[in-house]
Design a protein around this motif. Structure first.
Motif, PDB file in Angstrom:
ATOM      1  N   THR A  98      96.170 -59.970 -31.637  1.00 36.05           N
ATOM      2  CA  THR A  98      97.598 -59.726 -31.808  1.00 36.05           C
ATOM      3  C   THR A  98      97.832 -58.302 -32.288  1.00 36.05           C
ATOM      4  N   LYS A 122      93.504 -51.616 -28.848  1.00 32.18           N
ATOM      5  CA  LYS A 122      94.451 -51.543 -29.957  1.00 32.18           C
ATOM      6  C   LYS A 122      94.804 -50.095 -30.270  1.00 32.18           C
ATOM      7  N   GLU A 155      88.759 -64.128 -31.953  1.00 38.10           N
ATOM      8  CA  GLU A 155      89.808 -64.939 -32.569  1.00 38.10           C
ATOM      9  C   GLU A 155      91.174 -64.444 -32.102  1.00 38.10           C
ATOM     10  N   PHE A 156      92.134 -65.335 -32.076  1.00 36.09           N
ATOM     11  CA  PHE A 156      93.481 -64.976 -31.627  1.00 36.09           C
ATOM     12  C   PHE A 156      94.113 -63.946 -32.554  1.00 36.09           C
ATOM     13  N   THR A 157      93.786 -63.991 -33.832  1.00 38.38           N
ATOM     14  CA  THR A 157      94.370 -63.035 -34.776  1.00 38.38           C
ATOM     15  C   THR A 157      93.899 -61.611 -34.506  1.00 38.38           C
ATOM     16  N   THR A 158      92.699 -61.447 -33.971  1.00 37.48           N
ATOM     17  CA  THR A 158      92.219 -60.096 -33.664  1.00 37.48           C
ATOM     18  C   THR A 158      92.879 -59.536 -32.406  1.00 37.48           C
TER      19      THR A 158
END
Length: 179
Positions: A16, A63, A11-14
């Motif tokens: 960012t 990350k 997902e894009f949220t993961t």
């Protein structure tokens, strides 16, 4: 990489994370300390990338690398900001190719600050070129069986007995060399 329905994308949220948006001179000025400070997590990330051959498997490690970088720059900002600003400004403005040779005095001041306030010594020249063993806490990936590769025999057949060659018919190529 070809995408099909079976490929699961994160997902894009993961994806960012706060970015390290610093200039080239700033990154180059802190590069030896950054490499030393984040060495373990960088090695783990690169090991993941090479072993899995899939960047999706290493998103969490990426990350952590970014977080480690940001943490180092926060520490530098809180303890050696003035010295680091002088050094990075010198690297930025003293030459057109970010050369360090004109900035050795400001580098020495920054190195002294890092040693006194952060207990980090600048890695010696060639530190990052030396071979080191990285003990990874993660398990290695299972080997991929490939039935399509042909079986190659272990032994190389011996070469036929070589007979001495006769001399060249029209002389050698180095005819201008005299003995």
């Amino acid at each position: 990489m070809v995408l099909t329905k079976e490929v699961d994308l994160p997902e894009f949220t993961t994806l960012t994370v706060p970015e390290v948006d610093l200039s080239t001179a700033t990154l180059m000025s802190a590069a030896p300390y950054l490499g030393k400070y984040c060495e373990g997590i960088n090695n783990e990330f690169m090991l993941c990338r090479f072993e899995s051959n899939d960047p999706r498997a290493c998103v969490e490690l990426g990350k952590k690398v970014t977080a480690c970088t940001l943490q180092l720059f926060r520490n530098i900002k809180s303890k050696c900001k003035q010295e680091f600003d002088q050094y990075s400004h010198c690297v930025d403005k003293s030459s057109g190719n970010f050369s360090f040779e004109n900035c050795r005095k400001t580098q020495a001041v920054f190195d002294t600050c890092m040693k006194e306030k952060m207990c980090m010594e600048r890695p010696d020249f060639g530190y990052f070129c030396r071979a080191r063993v990285h003990n990874s806490p993660s398990a290695p990936p299972p080997p991929e069986p490939c039935p399509c590769q042909p079986k190659v025999p272990d032994e190389t057949p011996s070469l036929p007995d070589c007979k001495p060659r006769p001399p060249a018919r029209f002389g050698g190529r180095y005819f201008w060399i005299t003995e």
